[in-house]
Design an enzyme around this catalytic site. Sequence first.
Site, PDB file in Angstrom:
ATOM      1  N   GLU A 200       8.382   6.764   2.498  1.00 39.78           N
ATOM      2  CA  GLU A 200       8.103   5.315   2.900  1.00 39.78           C
ATOM      3  C   GLU A 200       9.614   4.792   3.075  1.00 39.78           C
ATOM      4  OE1 GLU A 200       5.598   4.256   4.602  1.00 39.78           O
ATOM      5  OE2 GLU A 200       3.929   5.647   3.855  1.00 39.78           O
TER       6      GLU A 200
ATOM      7  N   THR B  49       7.699  12.374  10.116  1.00 47.12           N
ATOM      8  CA  THR B  49       8.959  12.990   9.550  1.00 47.12           C
ATOM      9  C   THR B  49       8.855  14.547  10.077  1.00 47.12           C
ATOM     10  OG1 THR B  49       8.914  11.652   7.538  1.00 47.12           O
ATOM     11  CG2 THR B  49      10.196  13.802   7.713  1.00 47.12           C
TER      12      THR B  49
ATOM     13  N   GLY C 246       1.210  14.152   4.329  1.00 48.32           N
ATOM     14  CA  GLY C 246       0.348  14.364   3.238  1.00 48.32           C
ATOM     15  C   GLY C 246      -0.986  14.737   4.132  1.00 48.32           C
TER      16      GLY C 246
END
Length: 572
Positions: free
Chosen positions: A331, A50, A89
Amino acid sequence: SCVHPDRPEPLDLHLGMFLPTLLNQATPEQMERFFTPAWNLRIIGTYAQTEMGHGTHLRGLETTATFDPSTQEFVLHSPTISSIKWWPGGLGKTSNHAIVLAQLHTQGRCHGLHAFIVPIRDMDTHVPLPGVVVGDIGPKFGFSEVDNGFLKLEHVRIPLDNMLMKFAKVEPDGTYVKPPSAKLTYGMVFIRSMIVGQSALALAKSCTIAIRYSAVRHQSELRPGEPEPQILNYQTQQHKLFPVLAAAYAFTFVGQYMKDTYRRISGDIHAGDYSQLPELHALSAGLKAFTTWAANAAIEVCRMSCGGHGYSRSSALPDIYVEFTPTCTYEGENTVMMLQTASRYLVKSYRQASVGQRLQGSVSYLSEAAAQRLRPRPVSGGAAPLSTQDLLSLVHLYQRRAASLVELAAKSIQQELQRGRSQEEAWNHSSIDLVRASDAHCHFVVVKLFVDKLEQVDDAAVKAVLSTLALLYALKGLADNSGDFLQAGLLTVPQATRVSARIKELLEELRPDAVALVDAFDLNDRKLNSVLGRYDGNVYEHLYEWARQSPLNATEVHESFHKYLKPLRSRL
Ligand SMILES: CCCCCCCC/C=C\CCCCCCC/C=C/C(=O)SCCNC(=O)CCNC(=O)[C@H](O)C(C)(C)COP(=O)(O)OP(=O)(O)OC[C@H]1O[C@@H](n2cnc3c(N)ncnc32)[C@H](O)[C@@H]1OP(=O)(O)O
Ligand SMILES: Cc1cc2nc3c(=O)[nH]c(=O)nc-3n(C[C@H](O)[C@H](O)[C@H](O)COP(=O)(O)OP(=O)(O)OC[C@H]3O[C@@H](n4cnc5c(N)ncnc54)[C@H](O)[C@@H]3O)c2cc1C
């Protein structure tokens, strides 16, 4: 403090995406070079796909990887502000490597999105490497334990062999070798499949807390002069919580099925058989969206059913919600996933079935529906008799609702085209129907899998109570979506009235077993981390103890009195 087993952690991406992506997309040489040190946490990685400007639209991602044959390197670059990798993350402060998804350029041509292993911090000093600007994206709704980060790459060079080349390849002279299937580089199917099980766990935890608390909480009067009843005896409390309990069992079975299906089909893919990849993609995308949307709403139902104490973090319900809710976004954003399942699978299957093709897998019912359309319709045309006791007939009702909504979506596209709209516009102007079709398809899959699971239960008593749960799940879904069934001619108003009455009976039937059914999830106090959901039901003493431990109570008079209140008084 000890790491809570279920809290998000900075290593989640390393374990849940970096390692699995290596397993799925690395060559044996790359496994040797990267997987071993990553398994030993020498390499700590994240999955950087992303960007600030794009999360859903993968083809719109801007990061580039340009091959330089003179040095046998790729040059990784973030050309614009919107191309900065954003959200991964563990990227901000934890990871020293990232799997970066970038548009591959070689010999003057762009070959689309591919995966590259990019070192981002020095393995010893952890200082960002030259050309790497990396950091944390700042406070979020939750996930405060995770350093979701940003990554700006300024002409960073990596070796040719750092492109994951199990499927696609770049030769030393820059020649691009296509993968056996372009779909293999998408990824995400593994985690989407796992998230279905996470939805079940979130539901199991939430309804365990709410039902146990509802069994120990006494409030108000049912019969004047009598002791205050357990709030679990109120029909409205049962109507809130028992469908959540039923969904927790339903999603547990679906989560197991999804994991088994992922394992089976990814095994076929590793053996070179890609034929089932569309089914796996459609099922994982659809069920990820269906179960997370349902669980997200149900966690809030459980929290509010606990009254004021549900809003206290001692209940654990606010934390469960805050940690679960991003599953509807990451996701694969849920609406987009539902559209994928409809547009790339259901409508395509509908059209194949309409020309007589025998379909397999979760859409086989569309062949049956297509054959049905060719038979003369019964004169009555009315809804078939409805049994509120027979699970198989309810499965068939859900199947027919799904077939009806898939047909409605497909016909909507056809009508839009006949109005002269382009393909893209026709699809966009049918997307509400497409999402409804996917939702109905997934709902049918869940109900069917629940009923199929009962066939595997030998113990008569267990089978009986699970059958009651399955009935409640199916009938509550029928009541909540009665518009679909009425519109499809599958339900009449008198039948809908009978469904509501039957639901009330089932709530009463389940009341004696409700606490045992949540105990059966076997979630110990440490895993629940909830004062309200304690196994021993000793809520009030532990609630008082929990409050006493609050940092604000470290002193009898808080420093704010002396710093603010007292000076304020003297000025008034
Ligand atoms: C060793 C292992 C240890 C394991 C331990 C586990 C411990 C677990 C611990 C923690 C768990 C991890 C915690 C995770 C925390 C969250 C992290 C979040 C990460 C992310 O969010 S990653 C980024 C996610 N982003 C997305 O999902 C992007 C969504 N967008 C898309 O997927 C695409 O843009 C698109 C599909 C919507 C559209 O793409 P595109 O336009 O290119 O494609 P189409 O034209 O629609 O379709 C083309 C073609 O491809 C097929 N297709 C599409 N996607 C897939 C896929 N994923 N797989 C297979 N096939 C796919 C599609 O059906 C079309 O096929 P046809 O041409 O019709 O045949
Ligand atoms: C907690 C968290 C952790 C994350 N971790 C990672 C990570 O580790 N790695 C990573 O790469 N990413 C990560 N992400 C990013 C995540 O994958 C994206 O946020 C997600 O893919 C959605 O993309 P987006 O944010 O660009 O939303 P958008 O796609 O901009 O969505 C915004 C709205 O537009 C709508 N929309 C978009 N496209 C369409 C369409 N074609 N048709 C109809 N409606 C559409 C959506 O339905 C939504 O309502 C994380 C996100 C969060 C919240």
